[in-house]
Scaffold this motif. Structure first.
Motif, short mmCIF file in Angstrom:
data_model
loop_
_atom_site.label_atom_id
_atom_site.label_comp_id
_atom_site.label_asym_id
_atom_site.label_seq_id
_atom_site.Cartn_x
_atom_site.Cartn_y
_atom_site.Cartn_z
N MET A 1 0.86 -1.20 0.00
CA MET A 1 0.00 0.00 0.00
C MET A 1 0.88 1.24 0.00
N SER A 2 0.47 2.26 -0.75
CA SER A 2 1.31 3.45 -0.88
C SER A 2 0.89 4.59 0.01
N THR A 3 -0.24 4.45 0.71
CA THR A 3 -0.70 5.53 1.57
C THR A 3 0.12 5.55 2.85
N ASP A 4 0.80 6.66 3.09
CA ASP A 4 1.66 6.79 4.27
C ASP A 4 0.91 7.53 5.36
N GLN A 5 0.41 6.78 6.36
CA GLN A 5 -0.40 7.37 7.42
C GLN A 5 0.41 8.25 8.35
N SER A 6 1.73 8.12 8.32
CA SER A 6 2.55 8.90 9.24
C SER A 6 3.02 10.21 8.64
N SER A 7 2.70 10.46 7.40
CA SER A 7 3.15 11.69 6.77
C SER A 7 2.50 12.89 7.41
N ASP A 9 1.22 15.74 6.20
CA ASP A 9 -0.04 16.24 5.64
C ASP A 9 -0.99 15.11 5.28
N ASP A 10 -0.58 13.89 5.54
CA ASP A 10 -1.45 12.73 5.31
C ASP A 10 -1.94 12.68 3.88
N VAL A 11 -1.03 12.89 2.93
CA VAL A 11 -1.37 12.88 1.51
C VAL A 11 -0.50 11.85 0.80
N SER A 12 -1.11 11.08 -0.09
CA SER A 12 -0.34 10.10 -0.86
C SER A 12 -0.69 10.22 -2.33
N ILE A 13 0.36 10.22 -3.17
CA ILE A 13 0.17 10.25 -4.63
C ILE A 13 0.92 9.07 -5.20
N THR A 14 0.17 8.12 -5.71
CA THR A 14 0.77 6.91 -6.26
C THR A 14 0.86 7.02 -7.78
N LEU A 43 -9.42 3.13 -19.54
CA LEU A 43 -10.07 3.70 -18.37
C LEU A 43 -9.26 3.45 -17.11
N ARG A 44 -8.64 2.28 -17.04
CA ARG A 44 -7.86 1.94 -15.84
C ARG A 44 -6.60 2.80 -15.71
N GLU A 45 -6.25 3.50 -16.78
CA GLU A 45 -5.10 4.40 -16.72
C GLU A 45 -5.48 5.78 -16.20
N ALA A 46 -6.75 5.94 -15.81
CA ALA A 46 -7.20 7.20 -15.24
C ALA A 46 -6.58 7.42 -13.87
N THR A 47 -6.48 8.68 -13.49
CA THR A 47 -6.00 9.02 -12.15
C THR A 47 -7.19 9.16 -11.22
N VAL A 48 -7.22 8.34 -10.18
CA VAL A 48 -8.33 8.31 -9.22
C VAL A 48 -7.89 9.01 -7.94
N MET A 49 -8.66 9.99 -7.52
CA MET A 49 -8.36 10.68 -6.26
C MET A 49 -9.40 10.27 -5.22
N MET A 50 -8.93 9.98 -3.99
CA MET A 50 -9.83 9.59 -2.90
C MET A 50 -9.63 10.52 -1.71
N VAL A 51 -10.73 11.04 -1.19
CA VAL A 51 -10.70 11.91 -0.01
C VAL A 51 -11.63 11.31 1.03
N ASP A 52 -11.06 10.85 2.14
CA ASP A 52 -11.85 10.23 3.20
C ASP A 52 -11.08 10.38 4.51
N GLN A 71 -3.83 2.14 -11.65
CA GLN A 71 -2.45 2.33 -11.23
C GLN A 71 -2.17 3.73 -10.68
N ARG A 72 -3.01 4.68 -10.98
CA ARG A 72 -2.72 6.07 -10.63
C ARG A 72 -3.67 6.53 -9.53
N PHE A 73 -3.10 6.91 -8.37
CA PHE A 73 -3.93 7.29 -7.23
C PHE A 73 -3.40 8.56 -6.57
N ILE A 74 -4.32 9.35 -6.10
CA ILE A 74 -4.02 10.49 -5.24
C ILE A 74 -4.94 10.35 -4.03
N THR A 75 -4.38 10.25 -2.84
CA THR A 75 -5.23 10.00 -1.67
C THR A 75 -4.87 10.95 -0.54
N THR A 76 -5.87 11.30 0.24
CA THR A 76 -5.63 12.11 1.43
C THR A 76 -6.77 11.90 2.42
#
Length: 615
Positions: A1-7, A9-14, A43-52, A71-76
């Motif tokens: 998993m690429s989301t780094d909970q200890s960062s 600003d709690d932001v991850s960009i995969t 479609l799977r090459e789209a960049t998906v952003m998740m905010v939760d 494959q492309r994620f932006i999470t926070t």
């Protein structure tokens, strides 16, 4: 998993995409006619952003989507950072929790829809609420779809796929030119804005090249819109083919891929988003011009066309899209004025000239209603007797503040803006009335000649304009001569032949002006119902000895006489030129040696003193 909970600003960009990387609509631009497997892969090459605000939810959703091929994620999990991330990363779709501390999903939705850039970004709302009021509010704020918490993975895959497919289809309609398939103006502006931000952030420079096809309207009008549309497609294809070659030839010169766009009509824009040296834009402009040198094959026809290019460098020539495009357009207009088929770089002086030209155009539009136009008359002289046998009516503009504006300055502007049509009508009407006044005063019944522009001649109301001018003035049609250039006559030659015959049947005389500078064939010339041929002044100005243009002029005169045409030579300024023209058999001449164009009162004096009645 690429989301780094200890960062912090709690932001991850995969698999973060680089600046100006290909977006979803780019990747789909060639996939609408392929099978669904290829489409879903795109479609799977789209960049998906998740905010939760629940990091675990993000982890679970991303893990599942990765197994689905995304494959492309932006999470926070920090909702306060959501809008900054959207602005900097421009994701293809947003999965948004509604109930979060500090900034709610409702507030983020509101901010998105208020921003022109993200007004249409698809947003799938994540909510544990089951009441209709919550869903209705989210819909009103612009949510695209809903997912109930806890999220069902299969439902997520289906909703995400459908949302992205709908976005891709809409993007295709919104961001791409329907004729050429190239990015349109809207998408170009989006990329340019992104490039400007990157240039400001990184301290780099880039360029906008505005390409306008030369004389495209002439091709469109002559060969038809089907050929015109085909030519636009062919030009787009060829320019696009040359962009990689440009990138390869400019070693370390262009870091990011050049972008070609059709921004409307016969206009194309090229964006060089990142350059290390200004010469890169020079090489790009030269390459694009070279690309158009070879003819284009369109529906079995071979079509030649060139382009004029204006170049604006950012940030030097502007730090906004509007400013850059305006300056590139100014430079392109200068390239047109420089003879077309060339390129010009923008300079502040150009802008000053463009503003001056715009001011002149605005004043020219009011010249007719303010009674600032006047007609002057240049005598036609019998080359043997020296007596005035006719006149040519010429348009002049006397500005109340600027004084006399040279014809070479305002006539091309009138042609370009279409003002030449009402101006031509005014000259025609004025000349007919003036000639009738001379006749009524008992002076010699000479013919008055009026120049007809190509635009005026092609105007569907031209014959009616002639009828009106003759009826109002009561001038006998035989005392009116229309002068048309070779090129005007030879465009749509067969159609023009019918129009010329109709005018000839009215009793009006017809003259070919500036003969020798166009492309008329002698075989076709004899089919035209002409009365007169005027030899262009460029041939006479070159007469310094019997070895210059003399043989050409002699041949033209002999040919014209064999067809029963009178021959008028223009631009006689010296006695040597006059003697040569007389010895060669010309019938009449015009030029400063006898008189410049003069107002009607002065011409009347010449007419009284040196006129001879003729039939």
């Amino acid at each position: 998993m690429s989301t780094d909970q200890s960062s912090i600003d709690d932001v991850s960009i995969t698999a973060q995409r680089p600046a100006l990387a290909m977006t979803l609509e780019d990747r789909l631009s060639e996939n609408f006619s392929v099978d669904y497997d290829d489409l879903y892969q795109a479609l799977r090459e789209a960049t998906v952003m998740m905010v939760d605000d629940e990091p675990t939810t993000i982890d679970v959703l991303q893990a599942f989507l990765e197994t689905e091929g995304y494959q492309r994620f932006i999470t926070t999990s920090e909702s306060v950072r959501a809008m900054d991330l959207v602005a900097s990363e421009n994701p293809d779709v947003l999965l948004l929790d509604l109930h979060m501390p500090k900034v709610t999903g409702f507030e983020i939705l509101t901010q998105l829809r208020r921003d022109q850039r993200f007004r249409h970004m698809p947003v799938i709302v994540l909510t544990s609420a089951t009441d209709s009021e919550t869903k209705l509010k989210a819909l009103q704020l612009g949510a695209s779809d809903f997912l109930a918490k806890p999220v069902d993975p299969s439902e997520l895959a289906l909703r995400l796929r459908n949302t992205l497919a709908a976005k891709a289809y809409q993007d295709r309609l919104t961001y791409y030119d329907t004729l050429t398939g190239l990015p349109n103006r809207r998408l170009f502006l989006d990329r340019l804005l992104w490039s400007l931000r990157c240039a400001k952030r990184d301290g780099t420079c880039g360029a906008v090249l505005h390409v306008d096809l030369d004389l495209f309207k002439k091709i469109n009008d002559t060969l038809g819109h089907e050929i015109g549309d085909g030519l636009l497609i062919a030009v787009g294809d060829r320019l696009l083919k040359y962009l990689p070659a440009v990138g390869a030839s400019i070693t370390a010169g262009v870091e990011s891929q050049a972008i070609l766009s059709r921004v409307g009509g016969d206009e194309f824009n090229v964006l060089l988003p990142e350059m290390r040296r200004i010469e890169s834009a020079v090489e790009m402009a030269r390459t694009l011009l070279d690309a158009m040198r070879e003819p284009f094959r369109v529906n079995g026809s071979e079509v030649f066309i060139s382009g004029s290019i204006g170049v604006a460098i950012f940030p030097n020539d502007g730090d906004s899209c509007d400013t850059l495009l305006k300056h590139a357009g100014v430079a392109m207009n200068q390239a047109k004025l420089s003879g077309r088929n060339t390129y010009e770089f923008y300079s502040a002086n150009m802008n000053a000239r463009a503003l001056e030209r715009l001011s002149l155009e605005n004043q020219l539009r009011r010249a007719l209603e303010r009674d600032e136009l006047l007609a002057v008359y240049q005598p036609k002289v019998n080359i043997k007797t020296g007596q005035v046998t006719g006149s040519e009516a010429l348009l002049r503009w006397h500005h109340p503040e600027r004084g006399s504006i040279p014809p070479g300055q305002f006539i091309p502007l009138a042609e370009e803006t279409g003002l030449i049509v009402p101006f031509g009508q005014w000259v025609l009407s004025t000349a007919c009335k003036q000639n009738k006044m001379w006749h009524s005063a008992g002076l010699a019944k000479i013919r008055v000649a009026v120049n007809v522009s190509a635009r005026q001649f092609r105007d569907g109301k031209f014959v009616q304009t002639l009828v009106n001018a003759l009826e109002v003035s009561k001038l006998d049609p035989q005392y009116l001569t229309l002068e048309l250039t070779e090129n005007t006559i030879m465009e749509n030659a067969q159609e023009n032949l019918n129009l010329l015959q109709e005018i000839k049947e009215m009793g009006i005389k017809l003259s070919v002006d500036d003969f020798g500078t166009g492309y008329s064939s002698l075989s076709y010339l004899k089919q035209l119902p002409l009365d007169e041929l005027k030899i262009d002044r460029s041939f006479i100005s070159g007469i310094r000895s019997e070895t210059d243009d003399a043989p050409i002029v002699t041949a033209i005169i002999a040919m014209a006489h064999s067809l029963g045409l009178r021959v008028v030579v223009e631009g006689i300024e010296t006695e040597h030129q006059l003697k040569f023209s007389r010895d060669s058999g010309c019938d009449e001449y015009q030029g400063f040696l006898f008189s410049q164009p003069v107002p009607s009162a002065e011409f009347e004096t010449l007419l009284i003193n040196r006129a001879v009645a003729r039939k």
